[in-house]
Every structure is written in structure tokens, then in C-alpha cells.
Enzyme design. Structure first.
Site, PDB file in Angstrom:
ATOM      1  CB  SER A 239       7.906   3.368  -8.446  1.00  0.00           C
ATOM      2  OG  SER A 239       6.689   3.673  -9.075  1.00  0.00           O
TER       3      SER A 239
ATOM      4  CD  GLU B 100       4.213  -7.346 -15.081  1.00  0.00           C
ATOM      5  OE1 GLU B 100       5.345  -7.596 -15.526  1.00  0.00           O
ATOM      6  OE2 GLU B 100       3.263  -8.147 -15.134  1.00  0.00           O
TER       7      GLU B 100
ATOM      8  CB  THR C 223       4.981   4.196 -13.657  1.00  0.00           C
ATOM      9  OG1 THR C 223       6.278   4.647 -13.247  1.00  0.00           O
ATOM     10  CG2 THR C 223       4.168   3.789 -12.431  1.00  0.00           C
TER      11      THR C 223
ATOM     12  CD  GLN D 278     -13.034  11.998 -31.044  1.00  0.00           C
ATOM     13  OE1 GLN D 278     -12.988  11.739 -29.853  1.00  0.00           O
ATOM     14  NE2 GLN D 278     -13.711  13.020 -31.528  1.00  0.00           N
ATOM     15  CB  ILE D 279     -13.035   5.964 -35.097  1.00  0.00           C
ATOM     16  CG1 ILE D 279     -11.790   6.664 -35.642  1.00  0.00           C
ATOM     17  CG2 ILE D 279     -13.745   5.171 -36.208  1.00  0.00           C
ATOM     18  CD1 ILE D 279     -10.673   5.724 -36.071  1.00  0.00           C
ATOM     19  CG  HIS D 280     -16.344   2.893 -32.238  1.00  0.00           C
ATOM     20  ND1 HIS D 280     -15.083   2.696 -32.745  1.00  0.00           N
ATOM     21  CD2 HIS D 280     -16.984   1.703 -32.358  1.00  0.00           C
ATOM     22  CE1 HIS D 280     -14.950   1.443 -33.143  1.00  0.00           C
ATOM     23  NE2 HIS D 280     -16.091   0.822 -32.927  1.00  0.00           N
TER      24      HIS D 280
ATOM     25  N   PRO E 124       0.818  -1.221   0.000  1.00  0.00           N
ATOM     26  CG  PRO E 124      -0.912  -1.598   1.536  1.00  0.00           C
ATOM     27  CD  PRO E 124       0.372  -2.183   1.031  1.00  0.00           C
TER      28      PRO E 124
ATOM     29  CD  GLU F  33       5.552   8.677 -14.901  1.00  0.00           C
ATOM     30  OE1 GLU F  33       5.191   7.530 -14.588  1.00  0.00           O
ATOM     31  OE2 GLU F  33       4.803   9.489 -15.468  1.00  0.00           O
TER      32      GLU F  33
ATOM     33  N   GLY G  59     -20.369   8.623 -30.284  1.00  0.00           N
ATOM     34  CA  GLY G  59     -21.093   8.376 -29.025  1.00  0.00           C
ATOM     35  C   GLY G  59     -21.116   6.906 -28.655  1.00  0.00           C
TER      36      GLY G  59
HETATM   37  C1  LIG Z   1      -4.753  -3.718 -11.693  1.00  0.00           C
HETATM   38  C2  LIG Z   1      -3.380  -3.781 -11.094  1.00  0.00           C
HETATM   39  C3  LIG Z   1      -2.734  -5.014 -11.010  1.00  0.00           C
HETATM   40  C4  LIG Z   1      -1.463  -5.089 -10.406  1.00  0.00           C
HETATM   41  N1  LIG Z   1      -0.888  -6.326 -10.226  1.00  0.00           N
HETATM   42  C5  LIG Z   1       0.236  -6.415  -9.438  1.00  0.00           C
HETATM   43  C6  LIG Z   1       0.761  -7.696  -9.064  1.00  0.00           C
HETATM   44  O1  LIG Z   1       0.243  -8.741  -9.453  1.00  0.00           O
HETATM   45  N2  LIG Z   1       1.843  -7.717  -8.235  1.00  0.00           N
HETATM   46  C7  LIG Z   1       2.439  -6.580  -7.770  1.00  0.00           C
HETATM   47  O2  LIG Z   1       3.396  -6.684  -7.013  1.00  0.00           O
HETATM   48  N3  LIG Z   1       1.972  -5.358  -8.130  1.00  0.00           N
HETATM   49  C8  LIG Z   1       0.887  -5.250  -8.936  1.00  0.00           C
HETATM   50  N4  LIG Z   1       0.384  -4.008  -9.285  1.00  0.00           N
HETATM   51  C9  LIG Z   1       1.057  -2.804  -8.785  1.00  0.00           C
HETATM   52  C10 LIG Z   1       1.751  -1.974  -9.859  1.00  0.00           C
HETATM   53  O3  LIG Z   1       2.877  -2.650 -10.343  1.00  0.00           O
HETATM   54  C11 LIG Z   1       2.072  -0.613  -9.212  1.00  0.00           C
HETATM   55  O4  LIG Z   1       0.848   0.085  -9.082  1.00  0.00           O
HETATM   56  C12 LIG Z   1       3.074   0.194 -10.013  1.00  0.00           C
HETATM   57  O5  LIG Z   1       4.346  -0.414  -9.981  1.00  0.00           O
HETATM   58  C13 LIG Z   1       3.207   1.638  -9.483  1.00  0.00           C
HETATM   59  O6  LIG Z   1       3.366   1.660  -8.097  1.00  0.00           O
HETATM   60  P1  LIG Z   1       2.436   2.636  -7.208  1.00  0.00           P
HETATM   61  O7  LIG Z   1       1.021   2.380  -7.615  1.00  0.00           O
HETATM   62  O8  LIG Z   1       2.788   2.440  -5.783  1.00  0.00           O
HETATM   63  O9  LIG Z   1       2.814   4.086  -7.658  1.00  0.00           O
HETATM   64  P2  LIG Z   1       3.983   5.000  -7.020  1.00  0.00           P
HETATM   65  O10 LIG Z   1       5.253   4.271  -7.004  1.00  0.00           O
HETATM   66  O11 LIG Z   1       3.498   5.575  -5.743  1.00  0.00           O
HETATM   67  O12 LIG Z   1       4.067   6.149  -8.101  1.00  0.00           O
HETATM   68  C14 LIG Z   1       3.170   7.263  -8.152  1.00  0.00           C
HETATM   69  C15 LIG Z   1       3.630   8.156  -9.303  1.00  0.00           C
HETATM   70  O13 LIG Z   1       4.944   8.665  -9.017  1.00  0.00           O
HETATM   71  C16 LIG Z   1       5.821   8.350 -10.073  1.00  0.00           C
HETATM   72  N5  LIG Z   1       7.166   8.140  -9.537  1.00  0.00           N
HETATM   73  C17 LIG Z   1       7.546   7.324  -8.535  1.00  0.00           C
HETATM   74  N6  LIG Z   1       8.873   7.402  -8.349  1.00  0.00           N
HETATM   75  C18 LIG Z   1       9.352   8.294  -9.255  1.00  0.00           C
HETATM   76  C19 LIG Z   1      10.642   8.819  -9.563  1.00  0.00           C
HETATM   77  N7  LIG Z   1      11.728   8.411  -8.922  1.00  0.00           N
HETATM   78  N8  LIG Z   1      10.739   9.714 -10.567  1.00  0.00           N
HETATM   79  C20 LIG Z   1       9.654  10.124 -11.238  1.00  0.00           C
HETATM   80  N9  LIG Z   1       8.399   9.665 -10.994  1.00  0.00           N
HETATM   81  C21 LIG Z   1       8.254   8.769 -10.008  1.00  0.00           C
HETATM   82  C22 LIG Z   1       5.248   7.098 -10.699  1.00  0.00           C
HETATM   83  O14 LIG Z   1       5.728   6.899 -12.017  1.00  0.00           O
HETATM   84  C23 LIG Z   1       3.763   7.411 -10.634  1.00  0.00           C
HETATM   85  O15 LIG Z   1       3.398   8.238 -11.694  1.00  0.00           O
HETATM   86  C24 LIG Z   1      -0.841  -3.913  -9.940  1.00  0.00           C
HETATM   87  C25 LIG Z   1      -1.492  -2.673 -10.074  1.00  0.00           C
HETATM   88  C26 LIG Z   1      -2.744  -2.604 -10.619  1.00  0.00           C
HETATM   89  C27 LIG Z   1      -3.443  -1.257 -10.682  1.00  0.00           C
END
Ligand SMILES: Cc1cc2nc3c(=O)[nH]c(=O)nc-3n(C[C@H](O)[C@H](O)[C@H](O)COP(=O)(O)OP(=O)(O)OC[C@H]3O[C@@H](n4cnc5c(N)ncnc54)[C@H](O)[C@@H]3O)c2cc1C
Length: 382
Positions: free
Chosen positions: A132, A366, A368, A339-341, A128, A370, A343
């Protein structure tokens, strides 16, 4: 340099394409709407051998490789991303850590059911408060006699709470290194272990027919032998798993992008405005041409990353490029297809509405966009 697929690869692609159109397409909208997990589809994918695609035959696999998995993911995502991510996570995040790092005993115990698709496994890295920056893991595991005692929580874990989920692998802090940094290890936690709680599924924007939960571990005890690979290798293990996974997510994104082309072509021929099909207008033709160009170039990027990986060459940068590019163009294509579709693109009954909702997570999960840029820049020496 030859980008053509072999006869076997073409045959696999065709059979998954047919499966997606004939089995997935008719039922997925209802699962998506009701947020239910498509057990019957998963069972049939298991019978087709899809869960065993990249695994050796000695464990019940198909003896293929990671690239054949990517081809299958692309074809599934062309029709639906919930089913595609279920397969991607089951293999790349669920079974692969055990296949790559497990002891022979762990492989014999867990792999046959995971590879047959009778069971699913999750990979618990994100927490939680930590995503990243996964090295900042807070979940702790302490060795007490011959058991690990795990405390902490994990967020957004795919395939962790289905009726057929058999385990999750969890990254946890297991000590402190001489330099003061955290020692991370990976531990297998079987479903149903006392102290391991799976929260109800999230209410998500997309991937609504896939399974995602928050997990908590409260004095959860598992045998010491559930350590996956060597103690202290958790960081290196998840970096490898994520590098590979990025190629698979790129393939999934290409599939979604290509699905947007498929649906837009169909609609552009059917829909009339100002006395003729909208496909006769150059503005629509150019949108579709650009969508096809984006899908094609992103496909080449993931083919390249997969080829390097299979050749045993460094592929980190190419995997990050493929994931970054494919997820970006998937969002672009989903926006343009909607957009093509007009409404109707905003109505859930049209697949493009689903594609639009499913595309955004590709820029987040997997790693972001960034994080992908950070990996590429670092690999360039910055
Ligand atoms: C539907 C779904 C399925 C998932 N399945 C799995 C799974 O099976 N197992 C698992 O372990 N995880 C899973 N995830 C987690 C997913 O991998 C993370 O949500 C993702 O890695 C981003 O982590 P965060 O959400 O904590 O975002 P954060 O790390 O809090 O990032 C928030 C924002 O800050 C940016 N940011 C962070 N650090 C930096 C930096 N140094 N420089 C610039 N920008 C930065 C990020 O790019 C992002 O835009 C899942 C997520 C979702 C939504």
C-alpha cells in the site's frame, strides 16, 4: 444523462459475452483446478482484438476507449475472473504505461505485440515488504555508463512469468530529491535479461488460472534508454495507472457479482426443497433481488468514473468509490450465491465456488479497501 450503451458498445458486449460462454466456460474449470495458464483462450482473445480495445489504431489497437475495455472485462468476469484479470493486467498494467509514458521508439518496439495479445507485460510496483505504501519502494536502479543496474525484488506480479511475457516495467529508486525524499522512476526490463529471475508461481486462494510471480533483480543491467518517460516521474506515473486500473477492477468485480446472479437464478429454478423449487421461497428471492441491486448500483458507479475519466475531468474519488463499492458487493454476492447453492456451492465443480474464491482479492489488489477509503477521505479534504 444517458446510461444506455451505443450500438457498437452493445455489439462488443454481446460478442464478449458469447466468447465467455462458448470458449472460456467449457475449459476454465480444468485450468483453475490444475493452476495452468489458458494460452489458447488468450490467443483467441488476441484474435478478437480484445488486447487492443482502448488503444489507437496506429499501434494496432481497436480505437476504442477505457470504457469499452471495462465492458469487455465485465462480461469476461461474469464467467471467469482469471481470464478477466489476465486481460485487465495485460492492458491496464502491462501495455498502458508504455502507451501513456513511452517514447515513440519504445511504443514502436513493444506495443504492436502487446496490443495483438501475442505478448504480455507485467507491472512491478509491489514488493515483498512494501505494498500500500508504494512510495516506500526499496528496489534501486543506478545509472552506470549507459546502463541501469537494478537490484531488488517485486511481489505478486501478474502476467510476469508466462511463456509469452516479453517484459515487466519496474518502479525503482533512482536517486534522492533535494528535500530528501526518494526519486522514483519506471524502467522496462525485457524477459530473459541476465540478473532478472522469475520465481515459480504462487499457490493462491483464487485467480488460479492467472499468472502471478515474485521477481528478483540481481545486478540486472538494461540500457539507459529503457527508462519509461522522464526520470523521477515514477510516482506520478503509477498513481495515474492505478487510478485508471481501479475503474477496470470495479468492472471486473461487477462482472463477478452479476455472474453470481446468473448462477443463482439458474440454481433457484432447478433445485427443489420441501416439494418446490427453492426460487419459490421469498428468502431466496430476496437474496437474489439484493444481489441484482448490488450489481446494478456498482455498475453505475464504474460507468460514472469512466465517463468522468473520458471527459478529461477529475475522477480519482469516483474511481476509488467504484472500486471500493464493487469489490465489497462482489464479496457479498459471492457469499450469498454460495449460500443459495447449499453444499454444492462448496464444491469446486460449481462456478459459484470459483466466484467465492476469486472475490476476496478484489478488496486487496490495485489498492486495498482501506486505501480506497483513504483516497476518498483525502479527496474530501481530510
Ligand atoms: C493475485 C495478486 C496479483 C497482484 N498483481 C500485482 C501486479 O501485477 N503488480 C503489482 O505491483 N502488485 C500486484 N499485486 C499486489 C497488490 O496490489 C497488493 O497486495 C496490495 O496493494 C496490498 O499491498 P500489501 O499486500 O503489501 O498489503 P499491505 O500494504 O501490507 O497492507 C496490509 C493491510 O494493512 C492495511 N493498511 C496499510 N496501510 C494502511 C493505512 N495507512 N491505514 C489503514 N490500513 C492500512 C491494508 O489495507 C491491508 O489491509 C497483486 C496481488 C495479488 C494478491
Amino acid at each position: 444523462m444517458d446510461f444506455r450503451l451505443t450500438e457498437e458498445q452493445e455489439a462488443l458486449r454481446e460478442s464478449v459475452r458469447d466468447f465467455a460462454r462458448e470458449v472460456v466456460a467449457p475449459v476454465i474449470a480444468e485450468h483453475y483446478e490444475k493452476h495452468t495458464f489458458p494460452y489458447e483462450v488468450v490467443r483467441q482473445m488476441g484474435k478478437m482484438g480484445l488486447f487492443g480495445l482502448p488503444f489507437a489504431e496506429e499501434y494496432g489497437g481497436m480505437g476504442g476507449n477505457y470504457f469499452t475495455l471495462c465492458l469487455a472485462l465485465e462480461e469476461l468476469a461474469r464467467v471467469d475472473s482469471s481470464v478477466a484479470i489476465t486481460l485487465e493486467a495485460a492492458i491496464s498494467l502491462g501495455a498502458m504505461p508504455i502507451y501513456r509514458f513511452g517514447t515513440e521508439e519504445q511504443k514502436a518496439q513493444w506495443l504492436p505485440k502487446l496490443i495483438s495479445g501475442e505478448a504480455l507485460a507485467g507491472f512491478g510496483l509491489t514488493e515483498p515488504g512494501v505494498g500500500s505504501d508504494a512510495g516506500g519502494t526499496q528496489t534501486r536502479a543506478v545509472l552506470d555508463g549507459d546502463e541501469w543496474v537494478i537490484n531488488g525484488s517485486k511481489a505478486f506480479i501478474t502476467n510476469s512469468g508466462t511463456d509469452i511475457t516479453t517484459l515487466v516495467t519496474v518502479t525503482a529508486v533512482t536517486g534522492t530529491r533535494p528535500d530528501g525524499s526518494k526519486e522514483l522512476s519506471t524502467i522496462i526490463v525485457p524477459s530473459g535479461t541476465p540478473g532478472f529471475t522469475v520465481a515459480p508461481g504462487y499457490s493462491k486462494v483464487g485467480w488460479n488460472a492467472s499468472d502471478t510471480h515474485e521477481l528478483t533483480f540481481d545486478d540486472c543491467r538494461v540500457p539507459a534508454g529503457n527508462l519509461l518517460g522522464e526520470r523521477g516521474r515514477g510516482f506520478a506515473q503509477f498513481l495515474r495507472i492505478l487510478d485508471e486500473g481501479r475503474i477496470a477492477i470495479a468492472a471486473l468485480a461487477v462482472g463477478l457479482a452479476q455472474g453470481c446472479v446468473d448462477e443463482s437464478l439458474k440454481y433457484a429454478r432447478e433445485r427443489h426443497a420441501f416439494g418446490q423449487p427453492i426460487g419459490n421461497y421469498q428468502a431466496i428471492q430476496f437474496k437474489i433481488a439484493d444481489m441484482e441491486m448490488r450489481a446494478h448500483t456498482a455498475r453505475l458507479a464504474y460507468y460514472d468514473a469512466a465517463a468522468r475519466m473520458l471527459a478529461g475531468e477529475p475522477f480519482k474519488r469516483q474511481a476509488a468509490i467504484a472500486k471500493l463499492h464493487a469489490s465489497t458487493i462482489a464479496v457479498d454476492n459471492a457469499r450469498e450465491a454460495t449460500q443459495i447453492h447449499g453444499g454444492y456451492g462448496f464444491m469446486n465443480e460449481y462456478p459459484v465456488a470459483r466466484f467465492w474464491r476469486d472475490s476476496k482479492i478484489l478488496e486487496i489488489g490495485e489498492g486495498t479497501s482501506e486505501v480506497q477509503r483513504m483516497i476518498i477521505a483525502r479527496d474530501l479534504g481530510l
